[in-house]
Scaffold this motif. Sequence first.
Motif, PDB file in Angstrom:
ATOM      1  N   ARG A 166       0.831  -1.201   0.000  1.00  0.00           N
ATOM      2  CA  ARG A 166       0.000   0.000   0.000  1.00  0.00           C
ATOM      3  C   ARG A 166       0.867   1.252   0.000  1.00  0.00           C
ATOM      4  N   VAL A 167       0.341   2.291  -0.629  1.00  0.00           N
ATOM      5  CA  VAL A 167       1.042   3.566  -0.712  1.00  0.00           C
ATOM      6  C   VAL A 167       0.204   4.623  -0.012  1.00  0.00           C
ATOM      7  N   ALA A 168       0.819   5.371   0.908  1.00  0.00           N
ATOM      8  CA  ALA A 168       0.138   6.432   1.642  1.00  0.00           C
ATOM      9  C   ALA A 168       0.516   7.786   1.063  1.00  0.00           C
ATOM     10  N   LEU A 169      -0.497   8.624   0.887  1.00  0.00           N
ATOM     11  CA  LEU A 169      -0.293   9.990   0.417  1.00  0.00           C
ATOM     12  C   LEU A 169      -0.965  10.939   1.392  1.00  0.00           C
ATOM     13  N   PRO A 170      -0.242  11.873   2.007  1.00  0.00           N
ATOM     14  CA  PRO A 170       1.203  12.000   1.939  1.00  0.00           C
ATOM     15  C   PRO A 170       1.879  10.799   2.591  1.00  0.00           C
ATOM     16  N   ASP A 171       3.185  10.752   2.493  1.00  0.00           N
ATOM     17  CA  ASP A 171       3.953   9.624   2.996  1.00  0.00           C
ATOM     18  C   ASP A 171       3.913   9.625   4.526  1.00  0.00           C
ATOM     19  N   VAL A 172       3.068   8.771   5.087  1.00  0.00           N
ATOM     20  CA  VAL A 172       2.936   8.645   6.543  1.00  0.00           C
ATOM     21  C   VAL A 172       3.140   7.196   6.934  1.00  0.00           C
ATOM     22  N   GLN A 173       3.373   6.970   8.215  1.00  0.00           N
ATOM     23  CA  GLN A 173       3.563   5.611   8.714  1.00  0.00           C
ATOM     24  C   GLN A 173       2.243   4.852   8.681  1.00  0.00           C
ATOM     25  N   LEU A 174       2.309   3.595   8.214  1.00  0.00           N
ATOM     26  CA  LEU A 174       1.144   2.716   8.209  1.00  0.00           C
ATOM     27  C   LEU A 174       1.374   1.575   9.187  1.00  0.00           C
ATOM     28  N   VAL A 175       0.325   1.221   9.910  1.00  0.00           N
ATOM     29  CA  VAL A 175       0.352   0.065  10.802  1.00  0.00           C
ATOM     30  C   VAL A 175      -0.743  -0.871  10.318  1.00  0.00           C
ATOM     31  N   ASP A 176      -0.352  -2.048   9.890  1.00  0.00           N
ATOM     32  CA  ASP A 176      -1.282  -3.017   9.297  1.00  0.00           C
ATOM     33  C   ASP A 176      -2.031  -2.416   8.113  1.00  0.00           C
ATOM     34  N   GLY A 177      -1.329  -1.591   7.319  1.00  0.00           N
ATOM     35  CA  GLY A 177      -1.909  -1.008   6.106  1.00  0.00           C
ATOM     36  C   GLY A 177      -2.795   0.193   6.333  1.00  0.00           C
ATOM     37  N   ARG A 178      -2.830   0.719   7.575  1.00  0.00           N
ATOM     38  CA  ARG A 178      -3.685   1.863   7.910  1.00  0.00           C
ATOM     39  C   ARG A 178      -2.837   2.978   8.512  1.00  0.00           C
ATOM     40  N   PRO A 179      -3.220   4.235   8.276  1.00  0.00           N
ATOM     41  CA  PRO A 179      -2.490   5.335   8.921  1.00  0.00           C
ATOM     42  C   PRO A 179      -2.737   5.340  10.427  1.00  0.00           C
ATOM     43  N   THR A 180      -1.783   5.865  11.172  1.00  0.00           N
ATOM     44  CA  THR A 180      -1.889   5.876  12.629  1.00  0.00           C
ATOM     45  C   THR A 180      -2.805   6.980  13.131  1.00  0.00           C
ATOM     46  N   GLY A 181      -3.070   8.001  12.325  1.00  0.00           N
ATOM     47  CA  GLY A 181      -3.986   9.064  12.717  1.00  0.00           C
ATOM     48  C   GLY A 181      -3.328  10.311  13.238  1.00  0.00           C
ATOM     49  N   ASP A 182      -2.004  10.305  13.366  1.00  0.00           N
ATOM     50  CA  ASP A 182      -1.341  11.487  13.909  1.00  0.00           C
ATOM     51  C   ASP A 182      -0.648  12.335  12.853  1.00  0.00           C
ATOM     52  N   GLN A 183      -0.744  11.962  11.572  1.00  0.00           N
ATOM     53  CA  GLN A 183      -0.118  12.717  10.486  1.00  0.00           C
ATOM     54  C   GLN A 183      -1.042  12.723   9.276  1.00  0.00           C
ATOM     55  N   GLY A 184      -0.740  13.598   8.331  1.00  0.00           N
ATOM     56  CA  GLY A 184      -1.508  13.676   7.097  1.00  0.00           C
ATOM     57  C   GLY A 184      -1.470  15.075   6.534  1.00  0.00           C
ATOM     58  N   GLN A 185      -2.211  15.275   5.441  1.00  0.00           N
ATOM     59  CA  GLN A 185      -2.288  16.611   4.842  1.00  0.00           C
ATOM     60  C   GLN A 185      -3.270  17.442   5.663  1.00  0.00           C
ATOM     61  N   PRO A 186      -2.796  18.549   6.252  1.00  0.00           N
ATOM     62  CA  PRO A 186      -3.680  19.349   7.099  1.00  0.00           C
ATOM     63  C   PRO A 186      -4.731  20.104   6.286  1.00  0.00           C
ATOM     64  N   PHE A 187      -5.863  20.383   6.922  1.00  0.00           N
ATOM     65  CA  PHE A 187      -6.903  21.200   6.305  1.00  0.00           C
ATOM     66  C   PHE A 187      -7.647  21.978   7.381  1.00  0.00           C
ATOM     67  N   ARG A 188      -8.213  23.089   6.986  1.00  0.00           N
ATOM     68  CA  ARG A 188      -9.119  23.887   7.803  1.00  0.00           C
ATOM     69  C   ARG A 188     -10.134  24.443   6.821  1.00  0.00           C
ATOM     70  N   ILE A 189     -11.387  24.022   6.960  1.00  0.00           N
ATOM     71  CA  ILE A 189     -12.380  24.349   5.949  1.00  0.00           C
ATOM     72  C   ILE A 189     -13.683  24.850   6.560  1.00  0.00           C
ATOM     73  N   ALA A 190     -14.344  25.716   5.790  1.00  0.00           N
ATOM     74  CA  ALA A 190     -15.703  26.133   6.116  1.00  0.00           C
ATOM     75  C   ALA A 190     -16.684  25.311   5.278  1.00  0.00           C
ATOM     76  N   ARG A 191     -16.350  25.093   4.000  1.00  0.00           N
ATOM     77  CA  ARG A 191     -17.231  24.331   3.103  1.00  0.00           C
ATOM     78  C   ARG A 191     -16.559  23.053   2.609  1.00  0.00           C
ATOM     79  N   PHE A 192     -15.503  23.192   1.788  1.00  0.00           N
ATOM     80  CA  PHE A 192     -14.789  22.019   1.289  1.00  0.00           C
ATOM     81  C   PHE A 192     -13.394  22.420   0.846  1.00  0.00           C
ATOM     82  N   ARG A 193     -12.568  21.418   0.639  1.00  0.00           N
ATOM     83  CA  ARG A 193     -11.214  21.616   0.124  1.00  0.00           C
ATOM     84  C   ARG A 193     -10.879  20.430  -0.756  1.00  0.00           C
ATOM     85  N   VAL A 194     -10.188  20.681  -1.852  1.00  0.00           N
ATOM     86  CA  VAL A 194      -9.728  19.606  -2.716  1.00  0.00           C
ATOM     87  C   VAL A 194      -8.333  19.199  -2.258  1.00  0.00           C
TER      88      VAL A 194
END
Length: 111
Positions: free
Chosen positions: A42-70
């Motif tokens: 499996r490939v994670a985007l962005p490149d984060v640590q995976l445990v059993d093929g899943r992200p750990t939940g403490d990293q990723g692409q940040p966002f702050r939205i009122a409606r939506f973000r691509v």
Amino acid sequence: LDTYQNILTLQYRVRNTNTDGTKVAGHTVLILSNSEQDVSTRVALPDVQLVDGRPTGDQGQPFRIARFRVAKFTIEGYAEPDQFDTATVFVYTRNGELILEKEFSIQIKVT
């Protein structure tokens, strides 16, 4: 998929579903996989640590939205369109609490 430059571009929308208009902040991770292959491929985007093929939940692409973000990711070296058949989107709060996990079939458009 840009076959000339060997670049794979993926994008999806992170949408705020709050009806009261409050902003939402957190981070998101996209996991590309092939249902016929081991979780270690499996490939994670962005490149984060995976445990059993899943992200750990403490990293990723940040966002702050009122409606939506691509959320948009570009990776090089994936010229075979059938290498991945599934994308799973993970959305977390700032504290790492999982608020969405959704799996999609990948639709590849060759340019």
